[in-house]
Structures are given as C-alpha cells and as structure tokens.
Scaffold this active site. Structure first.
Site, PDB file in Angstrom:
ATOM      1  N   GLY A 106       0.982  -1.122  -0.136  1.00 53.75           N
ATOM      2  CA  GLY A 106       0.286  -0.238  -0.060  1.00 53.75           C
ATOM      3  C   GLY A 106       1.136   1.612  -0.346  1.00 53.75           C
ATOM      4  N   ASN A 107       0.040   2.150   0.441  1.00 52.21           N
ATOM      5  CA  ASN A 107       0.570   3.459   0.405  1.00 52.21           C
ATOM      6  C   ASN A 107       0.181   4.750   1.707  1.00 52.21           C
ATOM      7  OD1 ASN A 107      -0.986   5.315  -0.617  1.00 52.21           O
ATOM      8  ND2 ASN A 107      -0.581   3.913  -3.025  1.00 52.21           N
ATOM      9  N   ARG A 108       1.153   5.180   1.300  1.00 47.66           N
ATOM     10  CA  ARG A 108       0.329   6.238   2.951  1.00 47.66           C
ATOM     11  C   ARG A 108      -0.526   7.284   2.030  1.00 47.66           C
ATOM     12  NH1 ARG A 108       3.553   6.346   6.893  1.00 47.66           N
ATOM     13  NH2 ARG A 108       5.887   5.093   6.746  1.00 47.66           N
ATOM     14  N   SER A 109      -1.207   7.222   1.043  1.00 48.89           N
ATOM     15  CA  SER A 109      -2.232   8.692   0.608  1.00 48.89           C
ATOM     16  C   SER A 109      -3.258   8.369   1.628  1.00 48.89           C
ATOM     17  CB  SER A 109      -2.689   8.135  -1.011  1.00 48.89           C
ATOM     18  OG  SER A 109      -3.865   8.894  -1.210  1.00 48.89           O
TER      19      SER A 109
END
Ligand code: C5P
Length: 399
Positions: free
Chosen positions: A207-210
């Site tokens: 995933g990512n931090r958005s």
C-alpha cells in the site's frame, strides 16, 4: 452529520404556484445543492409530502411537534447555508415581517442567521396591497432578499404582476446571496482519492500513505461549484460526502475497471489517488509463513492515466498528481513536464512528499504545471485552497 457541498433549505408555502417549486428543487439539485424541503401545512393542499420526499430523496418534516427531542427547527436553521421560500404567500410575508413563529418553517426562519431569499407569488391585488408592500419593505430592511415576481397570466383569466418567476431567476438570486462560483454546473467530474492496496495474502498488502484528503477536498470543492461529482475512493477512512456519488475500490485493477466505465461520460478526470505501481505476481489464498517471505515476485500494474488518456475525447480534461521526494524546483518541473507528455495530461500537480510531508496532512505545497509548460508555484496552503486553484485551472481549460 456528513460533510457536504452547498446545503439549502427550500420552504414552500400555500400558494397554487407551489407545483413550480418541484422544478425549482430539481434545478437547485442540478446546480449541486443538497436541498431539504420544508412545506407549510397549507402548501400540502397543492403538493403533497410524498412528492417532496421523492424529489429531494430525503425525509420531509412538516410539523414542529415531530421529533421534538431533536429540536429540529434549531438544527435545520444551523445546517443550511441559505433558506429560499418559494412561493412565499402574502400571509407568510406578514408573519415573517411581524416575527411570528407558529409552525416549523417560521421557527426555522426566526432561528436562522443564513441568507434568506423570498419568492413572493400571489394575485396582483394582494401583491400591490399596501399591507404587503409594507411587509416586503420591512423584510428587505432586515436583510431578506425578496425576488420581484414576474408579470403575466395569473391562475384565473386575469394578468398582472405576481407570477412565480422562472427557476433560473430564483437560482441567480440564490447564487448571488451565497456569492459562490457556479462555474462547473452541468459538468461531470470524476475524481480518484486515496491509495490502492495490492493484496499479498489474506493478511498483508502493498500500500501507500495516501489518506484521500486531497481527493475528498477536490470532490467537495467541485460539488460546491455545481459539478456532478463521482468520487472513486481507495481505502480511505473519510466519511461519504452528501450529494456525491462514491464508489469504493481496493486495488489498481478495480479502480481501472470503474474508471473504464465512467471516463467516457465525464468532462474531466482528476486522478489524485496514489496508485500502486506493482502487485504480487501470485496472490496466496492462505497466509504466507515468515520463512517464505524473503522475496516477493511483482508485476507492474496498468498505468490507469496512460490507458485512459489514449481514449480521451476532444474537450475532456485530465489532471494528474505526482508525489516526488525531490525538493529541487527545476527537477520537480522536469519530472512534471515528462509526465504531462508521457501520460498525455492537461495539468499535473506535483508535490514533494519527502520526510512524510503532505500525505495525511491538511496542507500541501508543490507546483502546478500545464501542457503549455505554464508553472504555478504553490506555497504551503490547505488542500481545500489547492482544490479551488486546480478547479480554476480546470474551468479555464474546459473553456
Ligand atoms: O508516474 P506516477 O505514478 O508518478 O504518476 C502519478 C499519476 O499517475 C497520478 O495521477 C496517479 O493517480 C496516476 N497513476 C495511474 N496509474 C498508475 C500509477 C499512477 O493512473 N499505475
């Protein structure tokens, strides 16, 4: 309570032209307003409660003595950015001028500090009666906006001043009272938000931090300017926005599937979601043991923007976002220009997210670059403000 775009209360009093407010309600919705309807008891002789519930898609309260524990007149007075009463009868003008509050609508009006637009409609003799003239003057002196009725055929055979005006005239008065831009009315704007997650096994994902804050801010701002907004949200914790269509997705492929369907019907796509560049080659149905977790084999995800821009029709506008860990302005500009070309974009917003900046934050800073290489340097500002700046750019490109 959900966050929302522009919310207004439509009061309807007991005149024959109450049926015209059904069209007014529809047109207000077309302009991106979320509308609560409060009909007076007398008006229900002309248009029934079910009609208002069906058209507004909301429960309609008509009675001060219903849900008393929720103090509805105070909450409705506070919740709405504006009150418009159409039609306003001579009787209601008189009541409002003397500050009376004997039903739900008049209680809400008395309790509200929002702008109020009155749309009187009645027979000419009643409109020109000195009592009505004086009541209108009193209300104008107190800051009510009173829309002049039109002239023409009355309910019977007579003609004169007193007709219910066109919905567009009332909406102009509403927009002027709110002093808001309605420059995206009639436009369909597709917005992505959040970050995709690519499952590794039933427990883990890439995933990512958005956080989705920027996409949600854009969706609210576009709806406030009258756009019909469809928000495609990936893994955000943010609450739904009233009046906005929202589809939730998890992975890049799911996002692409939704956008493939929706993109042909939109005027603009704003791709603020952070899309994972890769997914695992072999998803495991069962949890992978630690001992087997030393390497993951990945495959590239489709580039959604690239694939959609290849089928972009003339007039459609594409706005991309890019998160970089480069603070040098020249380098940011170069990477923005390269992405505009490679993804065939009209505008890109590129920001420097190094050191955990911007993701999840209320504020942002970066560069807006368009395909003619015009550059706007954006200092630290809120994501709401950036949304309006980007939408100004969008409006100018839509022409
Ligand atoms: O190339 P980069 O990932 O920096 O580009 C960012 C822009 O491209 C964003 O608007 C993002 O939503 C979009 N993107 C995409 N599909 C991908 C990766 C990014 O549409 N697979």
């Amino acid at each position: 309570m959900f966050p929302r775009g522009r919310k207004i209360l439509l009061g309807v009093s007991g005149g024959i032209s109450a049926y015209k407010s059904c069209d007014l309600l529809r047109r207000l919705q077309d302009h991106g307003f979320v509308v609560d309807v409060v009909p007076t008891q007398a008006s229900l002789n002309f248009v029934g409660k079910s009609t208002w519930e069906a058209l507004s898609g909301k429960k309609v309260a008509t009675d001060l003595w219903q849900d008393v524990e929720k103090v509805p007149h105070i909450s409705m007075a506070k919740e709405n950015d504006l009150i418009v009463i159409a039609p306003t009868t001579a009787d209601l003008l008189a009541k409002l001028a003397s500050g009376r509050a004997d039903d739900l609508l008049t209680n809400i009006v008395l309790a509200s500090i929002a702008p109020k637009v009155l749309v009187p409609a009645m027979h000419t003799e009643m409109w020109l009666n000195p009592a009505t003239v004086e009541n209108v003057q009193t209300l104008r002196n107190r800051g009510f906006i009173v829309v002049e009725p039109d002239e023409g055929r009355m309910t019977g055979r007579d003609t004169g001043v007193g007709r219910y005006p066109e919905s567009s005239k009332i909406i102009d008065a509403v927009n002027n009272a709110l002093a808001v831009a309605s420059d995206l009315v009639g436009k369909k704007v597709l917005i992505t938000a959040g970050g995709t997650r690519e499952p590794i096994d039933p427990v883990r994902f890439i995933g990512n931090r958005s956080s989705g804050r920027q996409g949600f801010a854009l969706a609210m701002a576009a709806a406030s300017r009258g756009a019909q907004v469809h928000l495609v949200a990936a893994n955000t914790d943010l609450p739904n926005i009233e009046g906005i269509t929202m589809t939730s997705v998890e992975t890049a492929e799911q996002m692409l599937a939704v956008l493939d369907l929706e993109f042909p019907h939109c005027d603009a796509l704003i791709m603020s979601a952070a899309v994972a560049d890769a997914r695992v080659a072999d998803y495991s149905d069962s949890k992978i043991g630690k001992e087997r977790l030393s390497t993951l084999s990945l495959v590239r995800n489709p580039d959604i923007l690239k694939s959609l821009s290849s089928v972009k029709k003339p007039g459609q506008i594409l706005i991309g976002f890019a998160a970089e860990t480069e603070s040098d302005v020249k380098a940011l500009k170069d990477s923005a220009t390269e992405k505009i070309v490679s993804k065939n974009l009209d505008i890109i917003y590129v920001n420097n997210v190094s050191g955990g900046a911007i993701f999840g934050s209320e504020s942002t800073r970066g560069l807006i670059v368009d395909k003619d290489r015009n550059v706007i340097e954006v200092p630290e500002i809120s994501k709401d403000t950036l949304s309006d700046i980007l939408l100004d750019q969008l409006v100018s490109k839509l022409g």
